[in-house]
Motif scaffolding. Structure first.
Motif, mmCIF file in Angstrom:
data_model
loop_
_atom_site.group_PDB
_atom_site.id
_atom_site.type_symbol
_atom_site.label_atom_id
_atom_site.label_comp_id
_atom_site.label_asym_id
_atom_site.label_seq_id
_atom_site.Cartn_x
_atom_site.Cartn_y
_atom_site.Cartn_z
ATOM 1 N N TRP A 17 0.749 -1.106 -0.007
ATOM 2 C CA TRP A 17 -0.156 -0.181 0.078
ATOM 3 C C TRP A 17 0.868 1.315 -0.096
ATOM 4 N N HIS A 22 -0.079 0.025 -5.940
ATOM 5 C CA HIS A 22 -1.204 -1.166 -5.793
ATOM 6 C C HIS A 22 -2.360 -0.621 -5.335
ATOM 7 N N SER A 23 -3.394 -1.112 -6.112
ATOM 8 C CA SER A 23 -4.878 -0.787 -5.653
ATOM 9 C C SER A 23 -5.002 -1.897 -4.516
ATOM 10 N N THR A 24 -6.270 -1.624 -3.645
ATOM 11 C CA THR A 24 -6.669 -2.579 -2.529
ATOM 12 C C THR A 24 -7.104 -3.767 -3.180
ATOM 13 N N HIS A 25 -7.432 -3.778 -4.337
ATOM 14 C CA HIS A 25 -7.991 -4.950 -5.175
ATOM 15 C C HIS A 25 -6.700 -5.826 -5.643
ATOM 16 N N SER A 26 -5.788 -5.196 -6.183
ATOM 17 C CA SER A 26 -4.659 -5.930 -6.562
ATOM 18 C C SER A 26 -3.843 -6.567 -5.297
ATOM 19 N N ALA A 28 -4.919 -7.555 -2.336
ATOM 20 C CA ALA A 28 -6.091 -8.440 -1.831
ATOM 21 C C ALA A 28 -5.565 -9.871 -2.742
ATOM 22 N N ASP A 34 -9.654 -11.252 1.401
ATOM 23 C CA ASP A 34 -10.581 -10.275 0.604
ATOM 24 C C ASP A 34 -10.507 -9.159 0.773
ATOM 25 N N GLU A 35 -10.719 -8.308 -0.168
ATOM 26 C CA GLU A 35 -10.464 -6.668 -0.426
ATOM 27 C C GLU A 35 -10.837 -5.981 0.995
ATOM 28 N N ASP A 36 -11.921 -6.402 1.550
ATOM 29 C CA ASP A 36 -12.353 -5.894 2.757
ATOM 30 C C ASP A 36 -11.382 -5.692 3.940
ATOM 31 N N VAL A 38 -8.115 -6.127 3.569
ATOM 32 C CA VAL A 38 -7.118 -4.966 3.274
ATOM 33 C C VAL A 38 -7.571 -3.973 3.504
ATOM 34 N N CYS A 39 -8.581 -3.437 3.302
ATOM 35 C CA CYS A 39 -9.232 -2.312 3.669
ATOM 36 C C CYS A 39 -9.151 -1.812 5.214
#
Length: 50
Positions: A17, A22-26, A28, A34-36, A38-39
């Motif tokens: 991060w 990187h995005s949260t999706h990538s 994850a 799960d992306e959640d 990561v967030c």
């Protein structure tokens, strides 16, 4: 998941991060959670409550 495994996962997420590429999706997809989740890790590291 052991405490050490969790700590390594959190460090990896935050490293990706803060690297800014990187995005949260990538993130994850790369670490296999799960992306959640990561967030939540990012929000907690910034002192925010998810």
């Amino acid at each position: 998941m052991s405490t050490l495994s969790r700590q390594v996962l959190v460090e990896r997420v935050l490293m990706l991060w803060h690297g800014g590429r990187h995005s949260t999706h990538s993130i994850a997809a790369e670490v296999g959670i799960d992306e959640d989740e990561v967030c939540k890790i990012i929000e907690q590291s910034e002192g925010r409550r998810p």
